[in-house]
Motif scaffolding. Structure first.
Motif, PDB file in Angstrom:
ATOM      1  N   LEU A  51       0.832  -1.207   0.000  1.00 13.15           N
ATOM      2  CA  LEU A  51       0.000   0.000   0.000  1.00 13.15           C
ATOM      3  C   LEU A  51       0.863   1.250   0.000  1.00 13.15           C
ATOM      4  O   LEU A  51       0.582   2.210  -0.743  1.00 13.15           O
ATOM      5  CB  LEU A  51      -0.929  -0.004   1.220  1.00 13.15           C
ATOM      6  CG  LEU A  51      -1.738   1.268   1.461  1.00 13.15           C
ATOM      7  CD1 LEU A  51      -2.782   1.449   0.358  1.00 13.15           C
ATOM      8  CD2 LEU A  51      -2.401   1.234   2.835  1.00 13.15           C
ATOM      9  N   PHE A  52       1.916   1.272   0.792  1.00 13.80           N
ATOM     10  CA  PHE A  52       2.776   2.448   0.930  1.00 13.80           C
ATOM     11  C   PHE A  52       3.395   2.833  -0.411  1.00 13.80           C
ATOM     12  O   PHE A  52       3.510   4.024  -0.730  1.00 13.80           O
ATOM     13  CB  PHE A  52       3.873   2.163   1.960  1.00 13.80           C
ATOM     14  CG  PHE A  52       4.732   3.340   2.289  1.00 13.80           C
ATOM     15  CD1 PHE A  52       4.341   4.249   3.262  1.00 13.80           C
ATOM     16  CD2 PHE A  52       5.945   3.544   1.638  1.00 13.80           C
ATOM     17  CE1 PHE A  52       5.132   5.346   3.576  1.00 13.80           C
ATOM     18  CE2 PHE A  52       6.739   4.632   1.947  1.00 13.80           C
ATOM     19  CZ  PHE A  52       6.339   5.538   2.921  1.00 13.80           C
ATOM     20  N   VAL A  60      -5.347  -0.972   4.515  1.00 17.54           N
ATOM     21  CA  VAL A  60      -4.617  -1.652   5.578  1.00 17.54           C
ATOM     22  C   VAL A  60      -4.651  -0.863   6.884  1.00 17.54           C
ATOM     23  O   VAL A  60      -4.691  -1.444   7.975  1.00 17.54           O
ATOM     24  CB  VAL A  60      -3.159  -1.903   5.131  1.00 17.54           C
ATOM     25  CG1 VAL A  60      -2.349  -2.532   6.260  1.00 17.54           C
ATOM     26  CG2 VAL A  60      -3.136  -2.798   3.902  1.00 17.54           C
ATOM     27  N   THR A  61      -4.624   0.466   6.783  1.00 17.47           N
ATOM     28  CA  THR A  61      -4.530   1.289   7.987  1.00 17.47           C
ATOM     29  C   THR A  61      -5.874   1.826   8.473  1.00 17.47           C
ATOM     30  O   THR A  61      -5.924   2.470   9.519  1.00 17.47           O
ATOM     31  CB  THR A  61      -3.597   2.481   7.738  1.00 17.47           C
ATOM     32  OG1 THR A  61      -4.126   3.273   6.660  1.00 17.47           O
ATOM     33  CG2 THR A  61      -2.201   2.003   7.367  1.00 17.47           C
ATOM     34  N   ALA A  70      -4.274  -6.281  12.879  1.00 15.90           N
ATOM     35  CA  ALA A  70      -3.052  -5.731  13.469  1.00 15.90           C
ATOM     36  C   ALA A  70      -3.101  -5.800  14.996  1.00 15.90           C
ATOM     37  O   ALA A  70      -2.111  -6.175  15.650  1.00 15.90           O
ATOM     38  CB  ALA A  70      -2.852  -4.293  13.006  1.00 15.90           C
ATOM     39  N   ALA A  71      -4.244  -5.446  15.571  1.00 16.15           N
ATOM     40  CA  ALA A  71      -4.381  -5.495  17.025  1.00 16.15           C
ATOM     41  C   ALA A  71      -4.263  -6.923  17.540  1.00 16.15           C
ATOM     42  O   ALA A  71      -3.688  -7.167  18.614  1.00 16.15           O
ATOM     43  CB  ALA A  71      -5.713  -4.881  17.443  1.00 16.15           C
ATOM     44  N   ASP A 188       2.809   2.513  14.797  1.00 13.26           N
ATOM     45  CA  ASP A 188       2.840   1.424  15.774  1.00 13.26           C
ATOM     46  C   ASP A 188       2.885   2.039  17.163  1.00 13.26           C
ATOM     47  O   ASP A 188       3.819   2.787  17.494  1.00 13.26           O
ATOM     48  CB  ASP A 188       4.076   0.545  15.527  1.00 13.26           C
ATOM     49  CG  ASP A 188       4.057  -0.734  16.349  1.00 13.26           C
ATOM     50  OD1 ASP A 188       2.974  -1.101  16.840  1.00 13.26           O
ATOM     51  OD2 ASP A 188       5.123  -1.362  16.491  1.00 13.26           O
ATOM     52  N   TYR A 189       1.885   1.730  17.986  1.00 10.76           N
ATOM     53  CA  TYR A 189       1.802   2.354  19.307  1.00 10.76           C
ATOM     54  C   TYR A 189       1.028   1.436  20.233  1.00 10.76           C
ATOM     55  O   TYR A 189      -0.167   1.216  20.063  1.00 10.76           O
ATOM     56  CB  TYR A 189       1.111   3.706  19.192  1.00 10.76           C
ATOM     57  CG  TYR A 189       1.052   4.517  20.468  1.00 10.76           C
ATOM     58  CD1 TYR A 189       2.180   4.690  21.271  1.00 10.76           C
ATOM     59  CD2 TYR A 189      -0.131   5.134  20.870  1.00 10.76           C
ATOM     60  CE1 TYR A 189       2.129   5.450  22.433  1.00 10.76           C
ATOM     61  CE2 TYR A 189      -0.185   5.903  22.033  1.00 10.76           C
ATOM     62  CZ  TYR A 189       0.947   6.054  22.813  1.00 10.76           C
ATOM     63  OH  TYR A 189       0.890   6.809  23.963  1.00 10.76           O
ATOM     64  N   GLU A 190       1.719   0.849  21.211  1.00 12.15           N
ATOM     65  CA  GLU A 190       1.100  -0.021  22.217  1.00 12.15           C
ATOM     66  C   GLU A 190       1.480   0.488  23.606  1.00 12.15           C
ATOM     67  O   GLU A 190       2.393  -0.053  24.239  1.00 12.15           O
ATOM     68  CB  GLU A 190       1.532  -1.482  22.041  1.00 12.15           C
ATOM     69  CG  GLU A 190       0.899  -2.194  20.869  1.00 12.15           C
ATOM     70  CD  GLU A 190       1.601  -1.891  19.559  1.00 12.15           C
ATOM     71  OE1 GLU A 190       0.967  -2.004  18.497  1.00 12.15           O
ATOM     72  OE2 GLU A 190       2.795  -1.532  19.596  1.00 12.15           O
TER      73      GLU A 190
END
Length: 256
Positions: A51-52, A60-61, A70-71, A188-190
């Motif tokens: 996609l990018f 995708v996002t 993704a999660a 990306d952020y968790e």
């Protein structure tokens, strides 16, 4: 991976039982579960890279199913961190292997931040590797804590960001907490809240499920997947530079 140091010329034969003992300490289904997660992550990142570079128009996002995928991948890794802590340190903390593994994960997280700062429009400051490093430390006291207490803390960690946030957490030092009114724009952020709850649930599962080291995965497919799980860390670090670099090279050769 265990490091074996030979002190005499005749230690090679004696090293074999040590290697076998190291292998017996592994829990087969944990390796297989990591293998499944790493395959899913490669598929997701490959789709994102396509996609990018404009080769596909997959959402995708943005699409809920992609976001859930993704999660689910991130949750699997963080859950297995908790289970693995119990498997490795349930009978007492083995500080040397713990600190060695932690150092590798911290170094990997730093490499991700530096690499994405150069290659991506939005650097990753607290992604999955950063979370694994921090959560491994935070979860260690719960490995031998009462299961009910661990479950209760997991519930609080999960619920808190849904009921309370504050502008104070916009400060850079508070970035890992995830309690700002709006989430930062990043790939990306968790953060701790609510993602640390997943690792704590992994600790609970590790305490309640019988972890049997030394069993081999059943069937050739699962054995190969388990091998991927044993090498999940280097695969994680290398797969995205390889995929991204290959697609970048193709784009440079085929586009004006």
């Amino acid at each position: 991976m265990a490091v074996l140091t030979a002190t005499t010329a005749g230690t090679d034969a004696g090293a074999e039982p040590a290697r076998a003992a190291g292998a017996r300490r592994r829990v087969a289904w944990l390796d297989a579960a990591r293998g499944v997660a790493i395959v899913a992550m490669v598929l997701y990142h490959g789709s994102f890279d396509l996609l990018f570079f404009g080769y596909v128009d997959w959402p995708v996002t943005s699409h809920p199913l992609w976001r859930a995928f993704a999660a689910g991948i991130a949750s699997t890794f963080l859950f297995l961190v908790g289970v693995s802590l119990v498997a490795a340190h349930g009978n007492g903390i083995r500080w040397r292997p713990f600190l060695k593994r932690l150092a590798w994960v911290v170094a990997g997280a730093a490499a991700v931040t530096i690499g994405t700062a150069f290659a991506m429009p939005m650097p990753i400051y607290f992604g999955i590797l950063h979370a694994i490093a921090l959560f491994s430390v935070l979860a260690l006291p719960f490995v031998r804590a009462p299961v009910a207490l661990t479950a209760a803390v997991a519930a609080v960690v999960f619920v808190l960001p849904h009921v309370w946030r504050d502008a104070l957490f916009y400060a850079p030092w508070a970035y890992p907490f995830g309690l700002a009114p709006h989430m930062p724009v990043t790939f990306d952020y968790e953060p701790i809240f609510p993602w640390f709850a997943v690792t704590l649930l992994g600790v609970v599962a590790g305490r309640l499920v019988r972890l049997v080291p030394g069993e081999k995965p059943v069937g050739p497919v699962w054995r190969r997947i388990a091998v991927l799980g044993r090498w999940s860390f280097p695969i994680y670090l290398l797969h995205q530079p390889v995929l991204f670099g290959a697609l970048m090279g193709i784009a440079m050769l085929t586009r004006p």
